[in-house]
Design an enzyme around this catalytic site. Structure first.
Site, mmCIF file in Angstrom:
data_model
loop_
_atom_site.group_PDB
_atom_site.id
_atom_site.type_symbol
_atom_site.label_atom_id
_atom_site.label_comp_id
_atom_site.label_asym_id
_atom_site.label_seq_id
_atom_site.Cartn_x
_atom_site.Cartn_y
_atom_site.Cartn_z
ATOM 1 N N ASP A 23 0.876 -1.168 0.000
ATOM 2 C CA ASP A 23 0.000 0.000 0.000
ATOM 3 C C ASP A 23 0.915 1.220 0.000
ATOM 4 O O ASP A 23 1.544 1.526 1.004
ATOM 5 C CB ASP A 23 -0.902 -0.037 1.248
ATOM 6 C CG ASP A 23 -1.746 1.237 1.392
ATOM 7 O OD1 ASP A 23 -1.732 2.091 0.489
ATOM 8 O OD2 ASP A 23 -2.425 1.361 2.437
ATOM 9 N N LYS A 87 2.658 11.492 -3.191
ATOM 10 C CA LYS A 87 1.646 10.799 -4.007
ATOM 11 C C LYS A 87 0.659 11.791 -4.637
ATOM 12 O O LYS A 87 0.114 11.536 -5.699
ATOM 13 C CB LYS A 87 0.908 9.801 -3.111
ATOM 14 C CG LYS A 87 -0.066 8.875 -3.820
ATOM 15 C CD LYS A 87 -0.611 7.861 -2.842
ATOM 16 C CE LYS A 87 -1.693 6.993 -3.435
ATOM 17 N NZ LYS A 87 -2.172 5.996 -2.455
ATOM 18 N N GLU A 187 -7.374 0.466 -4.504
ATOM 19 C CA GLU A 187 -7.365 0.299 -3.046
ATOM 20 C C GLU A 187 -8.682 -0.287 -2.500
ATOM 21 O O GLU A 187 -8.638 -1.197 -1.670
ATOM 22 C CB GLU A 187 -7.032 1.644 -2.385
ATOM 23 C CG GLU A 187 -5.554 1.996 -2.587
ATOM 24 C CD GLU A 187 -5.228 3.469 -2.412
ATOM 25 O OE1 GLU A 187 -6.112 4.235 -1.966
ATOM 26 O OE2 GLU A 187 -4.092 3.866 -2.728
ATOM 27 N N ASP A 218 -13.346 4.857 1.835
ATOM 28 C CA ASP A 218 -11.908 4.953 2.138
ATOM 29 C C ASP A 218 -11.496 6.410 2.324
ATOM 30 O O ASP A 218 -11.361 7.162 1.362
ATOM 31 C CB ASP A 218 -11.130 4.305 0.970
ATOM 32 C CG ASP A 218 -9.620 4.322 1.206
ATOM 33 O OD1 ASP A 218 -9.157 5.000 2.140
ATOM 34 O OD2 ASP A 218 -8.906 3.652 0.439
#
Ligand code: AMP
Length: 623
Positions: A23, A87, A187, A218
């Site tokens: 992850d 990211k 994800e 999420d």
């Protein structure tokens, strides 16, 4: 012993090959594997330390790189040399991030164009791919140290909203770190896998259909995704996705910082970067504390700072409401009501905030499922996926969808969709195109992503030229353009001229800088502009048809003068002139009328020419 026994029958992997699940998060990253004895996914950690590696990179003056908790310690003291949230920069240009530029306390180069952003540390420049590769290298080294075996193969997860360029960038980062990235997985899909949802042992046996619809909510540090998945007899299908790539726990932290600055009556401009960063860390501490307590008090630089749970909830209510709106949009896209969702899975550290849990639970009208550690659940699911790829786990099949339509530019700047939004992937589509000009030797193919009718309103992903088309009259070559999205969501575009058999294999390089815009915003815009877009498309189509008729008529006149009378020639010239004039005006009906009039004038001698051509063709042939 950390060796995985591989099913030799699949033949695809060597025995004892280690495939890890990673992850690669905005805030934290981690690695997980399937435990060789329990066969359950576990996050890797050194002894009693945390499995989470902060996605923070520190550079010292000699160019030495530190990643993780140690790097995080420099956030306050050396903000210029300490990179966080890299990211958020993946696959983006400076223009994409400029309204959030103040968020980055390090130097993001403002080159004011559409190329991929770079970060400057000292006199060195780093791309987001380089930065992500440093994090992945660190994760690889830690995993090898813990497992005492080389780690070269991985499954890496990305947010559901990452576009093709961002997925490719993640793959490239893996490669730079010495990892063979076997699969890029969404994800939310990984999270569902970690919960064991959809394993055939959970489904009915004996051919009876067993379908379950779940929502994966999420909310991490930097991004928010909601996905609606349908799992039927062990087959996963993403029905819809929605979210916000600029919403997460970091925003909660910023809301607290703002609250404290108001409390202390200080302006942003009065604070040094170091103090701001310090306040940010304190705010995160307060937020975590308030997940389990009613108030937080502390002292910062000699000042008392405090916040109650109620104040915090009031601050973040609008942000939580935004996530709920995304959930409603996702439900709408899937054609479902909240009550249709059987299981709601919570993912991401920010779902520990009680207000988040309560609000999501209220929206779906049921208890949320948060039994798996929300920080680890995505990596655990990536490990399950790695196990499936290794051939050890045959209980799952995965299907994903495209979040935006994919197509190419056609005449007049129109978007021609080959693979529509929400298509199941892997997906394949092809369509034939032809040339506009006689003897045209090449054809430009520009690939776009988005929902608008004109390509200028969509995102450009790539562009290339198919060259070497043999000389033929316009309209004769048949160029087949094919789109293939593989199971990782990576798009390959190919073009082939069918008549001549000329085939060129073309590598499509995604234009990273041009590809980022919020998916939700794009969808919303396509709805707002739907009426205008339809009208514009009709106008562009009418213009294209008119222009084509003018070109063919002109071509015809030069080749067939002998077949046309003087009167016909004059009438044609007048009709051509009228159409030319109409084409300069944005009046669709006028263009269509003038096109039709020119057609009428040319029809009789076009027919005569056809008869003559047939006569010539038949002459000398034995019937
Ligand atoms: P992730 O991106 O999933 O690693 O999530 C990280 C985010 O979760 C960060 O914004 C953290 O501050 C937040 N977080 C972690 N633990 C808690 C907690 N106990 N309460 C509230 N937020 C938390």
């Amino acid at each position: 012993m950390a060796k995985i026994a591989i099913n030799i029958a699949t033949g695809s992997l060597q025995q004892a090959e280690m495939i890890v699940g990673i992850d690669l998060g905005t805030t934290n990253s981690l690695v997980a594997i399937i435990h060789p004895e329990t066969k359950k996914p576990v996050a890797l950690r050194e002894h009693n330390s945390s499995s989470l590696v902060p996605s923070v990179i520190h550079f010292d003056e000699n160019g030495n790189i530190t990643v993780g908790e140690d790097a995080k310690n420099y956030l306050e003291t050396e903000p210029q040399n300490t990179i966080f949230s890299a990211k958020r920069l993946m696959g983006k240009s400076y223009n994409d991030i400029k309204q959030n530029a103040s968020f980055f306390t390090y130097k993001v180069i403002d080159n004011n164009d559409e190329s991929l952003v770079k970060v400057q540390v000292g006199n060195q420049f780093y791309s987001p791919i380089d930065l992500s590769s440093f994090i992945l290298k660190e994760l690889k080294a830690r995993a090898e140290h813990i497992l005492k075996t080389p780690v070269t193969k991985a499954v890496i997860t990305v947010p559901a909203y990452f576009n093709d360029a961002q997925r490719q960038a993640t793959r490239d980062a893996g490669k730079l770190a010495g990892l063979d990235v076997l699969r890029i997985v969404n994800e939310p899909t990984a999270a569902a896998l970690a919960y064991g949802l959809g394993a055939s042992s959970n489904s009915s046996k004996g051919g009876e259909e067993n379908s379950q619809t779940i929502a994966v909510y999420d909310l991490g540090g930097g991004t928010f995704d909601i996905s609606i998945l349908q799992i039927t007899n062990g087959i996963f299908e993403v029905l819809s996705t929605n979210g916000d790539t600029y919403l997460g726990g970091d925003d909660f932290d910023r809301a607290i910082v703002k609250h404290w600055m108001e409390q202390l009556s200080i302006e942003n401009s009065q604070l040094t970067t170091e103090v701001k960063q310090g306040l940010r860390l304190r705010a995160e501490e307060a937020k975590k504390h308030l997940s389990f307590n009613d108030a937080f008090t502390a002292s910062f630089n000699g000042n008392d700072i405090s916040i109650t749970k109620e104040q915090f909830e009031n601050l973040i209510q609008p942000l939580v409401d935004k996530t709920l709106q995304s959930c409603k949009n996702a439900l709408k896209d899937a054609g479902l009501q909240p009550g249709d969702i059987e299981t709601v899975v919570m993912v991401g550290g920010s779902t520990r905030v009680p207000l988040v849990k309560q609000s999501v639970s209220k929206l779906f009208g049921k208890e949320v499922n948060d039994s798996v550690n929300p920080d680890e659940v995505v990596a655990l699911g990536a490990a399950v996926q790695a196990d499936i790829l290794a051939g050890n786990n045959k209980e799952f099949l995965l299907l994903d969808i495209t979040p935006l339509s994919l197509g190419i530019e056609t005449m007049g700047g129109l978007m021609d969709v080959l693979i529509p939004r929400n298509a199941k992937i892997p997906a394949k589509a092809g369509r034939q195109y032809t040339t506009q000009k006689d003897g045209q030797g090449s054809m430009r193919i520009a690939v776009y992503q988005g929902e608008r009718d004109l390509v200028k309103d969509n995102r450009k992903l790539a562009e290339f030229n198919l060259t070497g088309i043999p000389g033929m009259p316009a309209g004769l070559p048949k160029v087949e353009v094919s789109f293939l999205i593989n199971a990782d969501g990576i798009l390959t575009v190919k073009a082939k001229e069918l008549r001549s058999g000329v085939e060129q294999s073309i590598e499509v390089k995604p234009q990273y800088g041009l590809t980022d815009e919020d998916v939700e915003k794009m969808l919303l815009e396509s709805i707002t502009h739907a009426k205008d877009d339809i009208a514009l498309r009709a106008l562009v189509e009418a213009k294209t048809e008119g222009e084509q008729l003018l070109a063919t008529t002109e071509n015809f006149l030069t080749k067939n003068t002998s077949l046309i009378s003087k009167e016909e020639m004059m009438a044609t010239a007048a009709a051509m002139q009228a159409l030319q004039l109409a084409l300069t005006m944005d009046d669709k009906n006028l263009i269509q009328t003038k096109t039709e009039e020119l057609n009428e004038v040319t029809r009789p001698f076009a027919e005569r020419a056809m008869d003559a051509a047939v006569g010539v063709a038949l002459k000398g042939k034995v019937l």
